[in-house]
Design a protein around this motif. Structure first.
Motif, PDB file in Angstrom:
ATOM      1  N   ASN A   1      44.859  34.421  41.490  1.00 51.38           N
ATOM      2  CA  ASN A   1      46.454  34.561  41.592  1.00 51.38           C
ATOM      3  C   ASN A   1      46.396  36.059  41.840  1.00 51.38           C
ATOM      4  OD1 ASN A   1      47.331  32.077  41.185  1.00 51.38           O
ATOM      5  ND2 ASN A   1      47.477  32.492  38.822  1.00 51.38           N
ATOM      6  N   SER A   2      45.450  36.861  41.143  1.00 48.75           N
ATOM      7  CA  SER A   2      45.473  38.429  41.313  1.00 48.75           C
ATOM      8  C   SER A   2      45.006  38.820  42.950  1.00 48.75           C
ATOM      9  CB  SER A   2      44.602  38.968  40.268  1.00 48.75           C
ATOM     10  OG  SER A   2      43.309  38.676  40.211  1.00 48.75           O
ATOM     11  N   PHE A   3      44.164  37.966  43.107  1.00 49.17           N
ATOM     12  CA  PHE A   3      43.532  38.366  44.808  1.00 49.17           C
ATOM     13  C   PHE A   3      44.793  38.119  45.660  1.00 49.17           C
ATOM     14  CE2 PHE A   3      41.702  37.157  48.846  1.00 49.17           C
ATOM     15  CZ  PHE A   3      40.700  38.286  49.043  1.00 49.17           C
ATOM     16  N   LYS A   4      45.553  37.152  45.626  1.00 52.40           N
ATOM     17  CA  LYS A   4      46.699  36.881  46.251  1.00 52.40           C
ATOM     18  C   LYS A   4      47.806  37.859  46.216  1.00 52.40           C
ATOM     19  CE  LYS A   4      50.135  33.127  47.306  1.00 52.40           C
ATOM     20  NZ  LYS A   4      50.551  31.975  46.650  1.00 52.40           N
ATOM     21  N   LEU A   5      48.028  38.613  45.184  1.00 52.35           N
ATOM     22  CA  LEU A   5      48.922  39.582  44.774  1.00 52.35           C
ATOM     23  C   LEU A   5      48.389  40.752  45.179  1.00 52.35           C
ATOM     24  CD1 LEU A   5      50.126  38.764  41.342  1.00 52.35           C
ATOM     25  CD2 LEU A   5      51.578  38.236  43.636  1.00 52.35           C
ATOM     26  N   LYS A   6      47.103  40.819  45.587  1.00 52.17           N
ATOM     27  CA  LYS A   6      46.412  42.166  45.968  1.00 52.17           C
ATOM     28  C   LYS A   6      46.254  43.269  44.904  1.00 52.17           C
ATOM     29  CE  LYS A   6      47.376  41.399  50.900  1.00 52.17           C
ATOM     30  NZ  LYS A   6      47.954  41.991  52.155  1.00 52.17           N
ATOM     31  N   ASP A   7      46.117  42.505  43.653  1.00 53.68           N
ATOM     32  CA  ASP A   7      46.061  43.413  42.419  1.00 53.68           C
ATOM     33  C   ASP A   7      44.390  43.662  42.296  1.00 53.68           C
ATOM     34  OD1 ASP A   7      45.851  44.523  39.970  1.00 53.68           O
ATOM     35  OD2 ASP A   7      47.330  43.147  39.135  1.00 53.68           O
ATOM     36  N   PHE A   8      44.166  44.701  42.965  1.00 55.52           N
ATOM     37  CA  PHE A   8      42.779  44.837  42.981  1.00 55.52           C
ATOM     38  C   PHE A   8      42.075  45.245  41.684  1.00 55.52           C
ATOM     39  CE2 PHE A   8      43.769  46.053  47.689  1.00 55.52           C
ATOM     40  CZ  PHE A   8      43.223  44.790  47.871  1.00 55.52           C
ATOM     41  N   LYS A   9      42.770  46.008  40.831  1.00 51.37           N
ATOM     42  CA  LYS A   9      42.292  46.284  39.374  1.00 51.37           C
ATOM     43  C   LYS A   9      42.025  45.108  38.641  1.00 51.37           C
ATOM     44  CE  LYS A   9      41.393  48.853  35.879  1.00 51.37           C
ATOM     45  NZ  LYS A   9      40.085  48.954  35.401  1.00 51.37           N
ATOM     46  N   GLN A  10      43.123  44.305  38.516  1.00 48.40           N
ATOM     47  CA  GLN A  10      43.110  43.016  37.864  1.00 48.40           C
ATOM     48  C   GLN A  10      41.943  42.048  38.527  1.00 48.40           C
ATOM     49  OE1 GLN A  10      44.664  42.229  34.953  1.00 48.40           O
ATOM     50  NE2 GLN A  10      43.571  40.035  34.808  1.00 48.40           N
ATOM     51  N   THR A  11      41.910  42.074  39.594  1.00 46.86           N
ATOM     52  CA  THR A  11      40.828  41.054  40.372  1.00 46.86           C
ATOM     53  C   THR A  11      39.437  41.694  40.089  1.00 46.86           C
ATOM     54  OG1 THR A  11      42.368  40.911  42.284  1.00 46.86           O
ATOM     55  CG2 THR A  11      40.085  40.269  42.578  1.00 46.86           C
ATOM     56  N   GLN A  12      39.292  42.945  39.928  1.00 41.97           N
ATOM     57  CA  GLN A  12      37.934  43.300  39.506  1.00 41.97           C
ATOM     58  C   GLN A  12      37.864  42.947  38.091  1.00 41.97           C
ATOM     59  OE1 GLN A  12      37.820  46.734  37.283  1.00 41.97           O
ATOM     60  NE2 GLN A  12      35.639  46.122  36.954  1.00 41.97           N
TER      61      GLN A  12
ATOM     62  N   GLU B   1      32.411  43.486  42.822  1.00 44.35           N
ATOM     63  CA  GLU B   1      33.158  44.203  41.825  1.00 44.35           C
ATOM     64  C   GLU B   1      33.531  45.726  42.435  1.00 44.35           C
ATOM     65  OE1 GLU B   1      32.964  44.950  36.946  1.00 44.35           O
ATOM     66  OE2 GLU B   1      31.351  44.025  37.929  1.00 44.35           O
ATOM     67  N   ASN B   2      32.359  46.289  42.656  1.00 47.88           N
ATOM     68  CA  ASN B   2      32.386  47.835  43.039  1.00 47.88           C
ATOM     69  C   ASN B   2      33.297  47.875  44.287  1.00 47.88           C
ATOM     70  OD1 ASN B   2      30.798  48.650  40.949  1.00 47.88           O
ATOM     71  ND2 ASN B   2      28.866  48.208  42.145  1.00 47.88           N
ATOM     72  N   ASN B   3      33.254  46.895  45.244  1.00 47.94           N
ATOM     73  CA  ASN B   3      33.959  47.120  46.356  1.00 47.94           C
ATOM     74  C   ASN B   3      35.533  46.954  45.843  1.00 47.94           C
ATOM     75  OD1 ASN B   3      32.128  47.077  48.121  1.00 47.94           O
ATOM     76  ND2 ASN B   3      31.997  44.955  48.597  1.00 47.94           N
ATOM     77  N   LEU B   4      35.916  46.141  45.101  1.00 46.81           N
ATOM     78  CA  LEU B   4      37.149  45.916  44.488  1.00 46.81           C
ATOM     79  C   LEU B   4      37.849  47.415  43.761  1.00 46.81           C
ATOM     80  CD1 LEU B   4      37.228  42.575  43.184  1.00 46.81           C
ATOM     81  CD2 LEU B   4      38.669  43.212  44.899  1.00 46.81           C
ATOM     82  N   LEU B   5      36.769  48.060  43.336  1.00 42.76           N
ATOM     83  CA  LEU B   5      37.307  49.436  42.572  1.00 42.76           C
ATOM     84  C   LEU B   5      37.635  50.407  43.565  1.00 42.76           C
ATOM     85  CD1 LEU B   5      34.374  49.741  40.173  1.00 42.76           C
ATOM     86  CD2 LEU B   5      36.960  49.272  39.530  1.00 42.76           C
ATOM     87  N   ASN B   6      37.050  49.855  44.881  1.00 41.42           N
ATOM     88  CA  ASN B   6      37.531  50.956  45.938  1.00 41.42           C
ATOM     89  C   ASN B   6      38.685  50.185  46.995  1.00 41.42           C
ATOM     90  OD1 ASN B   6      35.826  53.019  45.292  1.00 41.42           O
ATOM     91  ND2 ASN B   6      33.940  51.672  46.078  1.00 41.42           N
ATOM     92  N   SER B   7      39.286  49.235  46.409  1.00 36.75           N
ATOM     93  CA  SER B   7      40.509  48.764  47.066  1.00 36.75           C
ATOM     94  C   SER B   7      40.014  47.958  48.224  1.00 36.75           C
ATOM     95  CB  SER B   7      41.420  49.428  47.248  1.00 36.75           C
ATOM     96  OG  SER B   7      42.035  50.090  46.309  1.00 36.75           O
ATOM     97  N   SER B   8      38.597  47.317  48.409  1.00 34.93           N
ATOM     98  CA  SER B   8      37.977  46.775  49.383  1.00 34.93           C
ATOM     99  C   SER B   8      37.571  45.302  48.968  1.00 34.93           C
ATOM    100  CB  SER B   8      36.603  47.521  50.073  1.00 34.93           C
ATOM    101  OG  SER B   8      36.011  46.432  50.681  1.00 34.93           O
ATOM    102  N   ILE B   9      38.001  44.334  49.666  1.00 35.02           N
ATOM    103  CA  ILE B   9      37.780  42.889  49.618  1.00 35.02           C
ATOM    104  C   ILE B   9      36.562  42.435  50.163  1.00 35.02           C
ATOM    105  CG2 ILE B   9      40.228  42.577  48.794  1.00 35.02           C
ATOM    106  CD1 ILE B   9      40.327  40.822  51.747  1.00 35.02           C
ATOM    107  N   GLU B  10      35.664  43.355  50.845  1.00 35.58           N
ATOM    108  CA  GLU B  10      34.377  43.022  51.526  1.00 35.58           C
ATOM    109  C   GLU B  10      33.499  42.116  50.392  1.00 35.58           C
ATOM    110  OE1 GLU B  10      30.474  44.942  53.592  1.00 35.58           O
ATOM    111  OE2 GLU B  10      32.361  46.087  53.019  1.00 35.58           O
ATOM    112  N   ASN B  11      32.999  40.886  50.894  1.00 39.04           N
ATOM    113  CA  ASN B  11      32.216  39.908  50.013  1.00 39.04           C
ATOM    114  C   ASN B  11      32.988  39.028  49.414  1.00 39.04           C
ATOM    115  OD1 ASN B  11      30.350  42.990  49.763  1.00 39.04           O
ATOM    116  ND2 ASN B  11      29.169  41.096  50.684  1.00 39.04           N
ATOM    117  N   HIS B  12      34.421  39.068  49.426  1.00 37.74           N
ATOM    118  CA  HIS B  12      35.056  37.932  48.712  1.00 37.74           C
ATOM    119  C   HIS B  12      34.872  36.693  49.205  1.00 37.74           C
ATOM    120  CE1 HIS B  12      38.641  36.533  51.395  1.00 37.74           C
ATOM    121  NE2 HIS B  12      38.242  37.476  52.188  1.00 37.74           N
TER     122      HIS B  12
END
Length: 106
Positions: free
Chosen positions: A40-51, A77-88
């Motif tokens: 759900n959070s990934f779909k919303l592009k809420d990177f903080k919540q996703t992380q 997790e570190n990628n998400l902190l930088n608003s990157s979805i690499e490795n998802h």
């Protein structure tokens, strides 16, 4: 892809079947909810919540003895902190492996 195992769970339980059962019950109860929250959070592009959700799931990955997947989750997790979805996609494969494992023990 790695296979979940009981190595860490058995070490934590120290031979106590009730402790092992409790750990597995927590996994069975919490993981599906965390997985749903993740998507759900990934779909919303809420990177903080996703992380934050990846951080929670990461501990379950560790308990299931998935060392390589844990490292991948750490990187993701570190990628998400930088608003990157690499490795998802790789992380999501790990989620499916855990889901299959939970279905097999439920």
């Amino acid at each position: 892809m790695e296979t979940p195992n009981y190595t860490i769970i058995n070490a934590l339980a120290k031979g106590d079947d009730e402790v092992k059962k409790m750990i597995l019950e927590v996994l069975i109860e919490e993981f599906p909810l965390e997985k749903e929250s993740y998507f759900n959070s990934f779909k919303l592009k809420d990177f903080k919540q996703t992380q934050e959700i990846v951080h929670k799931i990461k501990h379950k990955i560790s308990v299931l003895g998935l060392d390589k997947s844990y490292e991948l989750a750490n990187i993701y997790e570190n990628n998400l902190l930088n608003s990157s979805i690499e490795n998802h996609k790789d992380f999501e494969k790990t989620l499916e492996v855990i889901s299959s494992f939970i279905k097999s023990i439920s």
